[in-house]
Design a protein around this motif. Structure first.
Motif: not given
Length: 105
Positions: A9-11, A39-47, A87-88
């Protein structure tokens, strides 16, 4: 030579990833908030996290969350990625990585 194959997860602020199995997978830059279920991964990406190499203005970033397993030889990767991109440049995807200088996302 071993390559690291990852679902990364890149941004993205929040994404869901499907994985065939998570038992052999590990984190590089583990995010503060993530979960794995059915078999599902949920991620909240750090700023402020991302993957970029040298740009014409010297920007380098190698600190995004990277959920991977090591793989030798030929392989096929199939992933389904969904996200709430706000975000863009928010994005998520597959990364093949040998080291911090040699990767494709």
């Amino acid at each position: 030579m071993k390559r690291l194959v990852a679902i990364t997860a890149c941004i993205a602020l929040s994404i869901g990833l499907k994985a065939q199995t998570t038992t052999a997978m590990k984190w590089y830059n583990e995010p503060k908030k993530w979960s794995a279920d059915n078999n599902k991964i949920a991620v909240t990406v750090d700023p402020g996290t991302d993957y970029w190499q040298v740009t014409h203005y010297g920007f380098i970033r190698d600190n995004g969350p990277f959920y991977y397993q090591e793989q030798e030889g030929d392989f096929t990767a199939t992933v389904k990625i969904t996200g709430q991109y706000k975000e863009l440049f928010h994005q998520a995807g597959l990364m093949i990585r040998t080291n911090d200088k040699n990767w494709i996302k």
